[in-house]
Write an enzyme that holds these catalytic residues in place. Structure first.
Site, mmCIF file in Angstrom:
data_model
loop_
_atom_site.group_PDB
_atom_site.id
_atom_site.type_symbol
_atom_site.label_atom_id
_atom_site.label_comp_id
_atom_site.label_asym_id
_atom_site.label_seq_id
_atom_site.Cartn_x
_atom_site.Cartn_y
_atom_site.Cartn_z
ATOM 1 N N GLU A 165 0.768 -1.238 0.000
ATOM 2 C CA GLU A 165 0.000 0.000 0.000
ATOM 3 C C GLU A 165 0.806 1.300 0.000
ATOM 4 O O GLU A 165 0.676 2.123 0.923
ATOM 5 C CB GLU A 165 -0.957 0.006 1.192
ATOM 6 C CG GLU A 165 -2.031 -1.057 1.098
ATOM 7 C CD GLU A 165 -3.097 -0.951 2.178
ATOM 8 O OE1 GLU A 165 -2.924 -0.130 3.119
ATOM 9 O OE2 GLU A 165 -4.108 -1.658 2.076
ATOM 10 N N GLU A 277 -5.626 -7.844 -0.213
ATOM 11 C CA GLU A 277 -6.327 -7.597 1.036
ATOM 12 C C GLU A 277 -7.784 -7.276 0.761
ATOM 13 O O GLU A 277 -8.098 -6.500 -0.142
ATOM 14 C CB GLU A 277 -5.716 -6.430 1.816
ATOM 15 C CG GLU A 277 -4.362 -6.690 2.431
ATOM 16 C CD GLU A 277 -3.887 -5.520 3.297
ATOM 17 O OE1 GLU A 277 -4.742 -4.700 3.712
ATOM 18 O OE2 GLU A 277 -2.665 -5.419 3.541
#
Length: 359
Positions: A165, A277
């Protein structure tokens, strides 16, 4: 201080000194109706700071946890850890003690026939400084991956996730860093599948949204991999701001629509994706939303390699919304939603870890 010449010599040395049994890339597993990866993020090794003590401040997965998720039919583990502990000095050697902990964890997971996705869980930073800054130049990130890839090159069942991320770096700048890391990985003759995130937390819902520095959807088409063995890693949560930090799944429909739109983008551009995720709570809306998202991915396995749910881990609190670590109350309801009651072993995800790109 880094020098391009030193980095080049390092790459050549590592490439020349490796003595590995290379697993050549092959075709996808025989049953095209199945995904390559249905797995779990086992959190814990990314806890704490760089000076943390294993077993006190952070923890790699225990065998009990690995065996539990394998028994539920999962075939892969996304394994978060932090860059600073593995490489305490930029440009320096990997820390032998931390590397052994990581290697032992990989071997434990592989013993149970699950693929491993290595995940530097740093959000595009090293010791509080952003990749691409004067303190952490792009070549430092490439150096890290050159060294790490040399340790795990062509091992069966090993996937390289470039970074968890990245979030406040422009897409153009992030692309330059990602491509430099890919060059380092391939320089040491590592053919492993590489998962490439975008910026802005790599959200599927924002993939084509124009931002300063360009949209992921436009800019990240510039990924350069001489082995053409990569996929884009997307994250997608179902809560009100798509962050995965809130209770409830009021955006379940929007999250699934984001996966639908991402599916169209992948197919239109001849690319592959992976959902690294996603997660939700045990309420009815969450369970239905999770099942719908997984179903969308399953039905579009021509472009999706699979998914890993966030999250589990021996230290996760029982009241954490997305947690699927078994508790004293038993199995968490999300497992039924994402696995659909499937408990038989899946595909050989290790084989899929070496799949060449179809794009």
């Amino acid at each position: 201080m880094f020098h391009h010449r030193v980095h080049r010599l390092l790459s050549l040395f590592l490439a020349g000194s490796l003595s590995l049994s290379v697993a050549l890339p092959g075709a996808r597993a025989a049953d095209p109706s199945q995904l390559c990866f249905r797995g779990i993020n086992i959190s814990g090794a990314e806890y704490g700071n760089k000076n943390g003590v294993h077993g006190t401040n952070y923890l790699y997965p225990t065998e009990t946890t690995v065996k539990y998720f394998r028994s539920k039919g999962m075939d892969s583990v996304r394994l978060p850890f932090i860059w600073e502990r593995l490489q305490p000095q930029l440009g320096g050697r990997l820390n032998s003690r931390e590397l052994k902990l990581l290697t032992d964890s990989v071997e434990l997971i592989r013993k149970h026939e699950m693929a491993v996705i290595l995940d530097p869980h740093n959000f595009g930073y090293y010791d509080g400084k952003q990749i691409g800054s004067a303190e952490v130049p792009v070549r430092a990130f490439a150096d890290f991956w050159t060294r790490l890839a040399a340790e795990f090159a062509n091992r069966d069942g090993l996937v390289f996730g470039l970074m968890n991320e990245p979030y406040d770096i422009g897409a153009t700048d992030w692309l330059a860093a990602a491509n430099a890391a890919i060059r380092g990985i391939r320089a040491v003759k590592a053919d492993n599948l590489i998962l490439v995130p975008g910026t802005i937390w790599s959200g599927a819902h924002s993939w084509e949204v124009e931002r300063e520095g360009g949209s992921n959807g436009a800019v990240m088409l510039g990924v350069e991999d001489p082995r053409d063995n990569y996929a884009y890693e997307l994250h997608q949560y179902l809560d009100n701001d798509y962050s995965g930090t809130k209770d409830g799944c009021v955006n379940a429909a929007g999250a699934n629509q984001a996966i639908v739109q991402m599916t169209d983008w992948l197919r239109r551009n001849g690319k592959r994706g992976f959902v690294g995720e996603f997660g939700g709570g045990q309420g009815a809306a969450c369970l239905a939303g999770l099942a719908t998202m997984v179903g969308t991915i399953e039905r579009n396995n021509d472009v999706w390699l699979g998914w890993t749910y966030w999250a589990a881990g021996d230290w996760w609190p029982e009241d954490e919304t997305n947690n699927v670590q078994p508790t004293r109350r038993g199995e968490r309801k999300q497992l039924q939603a994402i696995m659909g009651g499937r408990q038989e072993p899946g595909l050989n995800a290790g084989h899929c870890a070496m799949v060449p790109s179809s794009g």
